[in-house]
Design a protein around this motif. Sequence first.
Motif, mmCIF file in Angstrom:
data_model
loop_
_atom_site.group_PDB
_atom_site.id
_atom_site.type_symbol
_atom_site.label_atom_id
_atom_site.label_comp_id
_atom_site.label_asym_id
_atom_site.label_seq_id
_atom_site.Cartn_x
_atom_site.Cartn_y
_atom_site.Cartn_z
ATOM 1 N N TYR A 448 0.861 -1.156 0.055
ATOM 2 C CA TYR A 448 0.207 0.069 0.007
ATOM 3 C C TYR A 448 0.782 1.290 -0.042
ATOM 4 N N SER A 458 -4.263 6.120 -3.867
ATOM 5 C CA SER A 458 -5.092 5.142 -3.444
ATOM 6 C C SER A 458 -4.945 4.808 -1.912
ATOM 7 N N GLN A 460 -5.971 2.171 -0.763
ATOM 8 C CA GLN A 460 -6.194 0.621 -0.746
ATOM 9 C C GLN A 460 -4.966 -0.375 -0.559
ATOM 10 N N ARG A 462 -3.149 -3.355 -1.662
ATOM 11 C CA ARG A 462 -3.535 -4.299 -2.690
ATOM 12 C C ARG A 462 -2.532 -5.536 -2.608
ATOM 13 N N ASP A 475 -6.530 -6.819 -6.282
ATOM 14 C CA ASP A 475 -7.550 -6.495 -4.933
ATOM 15 C C ASP A 475 -7.508 -7.769 -3.748
ATOM 16 N N SER A 478 -12.011 -8.020 0.575
ATOM 17 C CA SER A 478 -12.452 -7.196 1.796
ATOM 18 C C SER A 478 -13.749 -7.332 1.885
#
Lengths: 568, 112
Positions: A448, A458, A460, A462, A475, A478
């Motif tokens: 991340y 981002s 997020q 990954r 991804d 989650s």
Amino acid sequence: MTKLENNIKPLENLPKCQTGIRGLDEITDGGLPKGRPTLVCGSAGCGKTLLAMEFLVRGAAQYNEPGVFVSFEESSEELVQNVASLGFDLNDLAAQKKMYLDHIRVERSEIEETGEYDLEGLFIRLNHAIDSIGAKRVVLDTIESLYSGLANEGILRAELRRLFRWLKEKGVTAIITGEKGEKMLTRHGLEEYVSDCVILLDNRVEGQITTRRLRIVKYRGSAHGTNEYPFLIDEYGISVLPITSIGLKHDVSNERISSGIPRLDTMLGGEGYYRGSSILISGTAGTGKTSIAATFADATCSRGEKCLYFAFEESASQIMRNMRSIGVDLEPWMKQGLLDIYAVRPTIYGLEMHLVKMYKLVNEFKPKVVIMDPVTNLISIGSETEVKSMLSRLIDFLKASQITALFTNLSHAGGALEQTEFGISSLMDTWLLLRDIEIGGERNRGLYILKSRGMAHSNQIREFLLTGRGIDLIDVYSGPAGVLTGSARYAQEAQDRASELIRKEEIEHRKRELDRRSKALEAQITALRSDLKDAQEEVDKLLQQDKTEEKVLTEDRAEMMRRRKADV
Amino acid sequence: MDETEIKDSIEEFEQSLLKEMNERYILRLYVTGMTPKSIQAVLNIKKICEENLKGRYELEVIDIYQQPVLAKDEQIIAAPTLVKKLPLPLRKLIGDMSDKERILLGLDLKQK
């Protein structure tokens, strides 16, 4: 009042004499005081003679200022030989009348003092030397040797004072070297006479690695850097660091360059890193730092740009072999001269030497991207503050040259991940964190972006996969069960797919049921409709019957009347 | 030690003394123009030479203002400087030549 004002002249800056020594002119704000003597002191072997000699050689070669070198210790032949290894050809300069070497030898055993004397002989020799080549620069190395040759200190002191005054009158820029004393800067207190500029050299050993340092103790009438600056002596002479300016003045670029991983570019505001930014990748062992670095190198070279890769842990061939396993082939780039891997153990020399080596390589190779893998290894050769100061200078230099720099940082398992070994994170523009995620008996990699200055990035996590075709970011799962990676993610996704199927079947089933019911209702409606129709027909029929009956009845009645012949 | 040996060593000593008496001195005095110290030095050394080395010395007075190159060749830094070129060893006597004892020592005309 007005008279007073008229007397105030605009302040003139002290005229400076450029030394030509890399870095020294920057920290002295332009060079040594012109036409004045400067004292360079330090212990044995710290580079006094060399500094003085380079001052003369650069003066002669670059600034057209001939110089006189008066040596009290080494003979002229020895001097010529000693500096030949640094590429200075003194004989050539002497032949061009740009340099005058004189060796003053004072042997105590040969000398008997028989009354009053002065050092006029020295003055005459100096004067002759200066005038014969029109010298602008003079070096006296090390004049304190006179103290060991002559017994009468009273005369010596007076004569030295006279000498320095004389040098000023001559208008030559002089360097006087002096051996470091116990309590004073020099053994015999030369700093008393030479008070315009004093430079102290030092050579310290820490952890078996030597670092040379230079400090300007004083510089009358001029601003100067007050820190201790590391310097080193390499095959080109002395370089004092900082090699770049001390300010933060570099231009920034708005251009973006790909990281080589499309998905990562997407995470970085869709376009990748900024050109000229500094990127830090930290992570524990085996999280794929080198792979990201190599992918970036690959991407750089495929754009036709040059990349310089400093490897502190692996050899060039090892990196190439390992990276081939993830589908990144660096060898063609090496052959095309777009990539250079400079692999060296950090402990081979001191930090400053590393910095200058890097500086030199960057200047020679002129890369667009520089990778250092890993910077953490430098900690083995310097303290935290030293490494940080070295890196900040390196980053400054790279930024000023618009070179994108990528550093990897090995964090120790158990330590705080979001912390670099030596607090360099604040120097970085983009910081990627790689971490292990342990779930269900396996270890997976997560990536991340901790920060990325100047772009929407981002937030997020990954999952980071190393495949035979390179790096892939996917991804992470989650959902209600938390963040899952690896097989756990697969399992969860399969489970999700199964329950989805069941749900779909149920809906199908209910749909069919409803269909059936609506069909049944429709059938009912049709039946009722036909019933209604039947009933209406019945009514019509009854009405018809009624009409017919009435007609018959009327006809019958008329018949009867006719038959009775009743009145009409 | 027997008698002949003692006799031999005495002879040797006398001979070397004789040799020393006859040795020629080549002296050069480097001065800086006509400063009081220069003049003093010239007068002093001439007197000493006449008294101690009469007839077997050569004294040359050189003004290094006139010949600065000689100052380099001869490694002169102080003025005045008297260089004893011969007999060896080479020795330099600096100063205005007022300390007679030291000059005699420096010229090996007197033992310590």
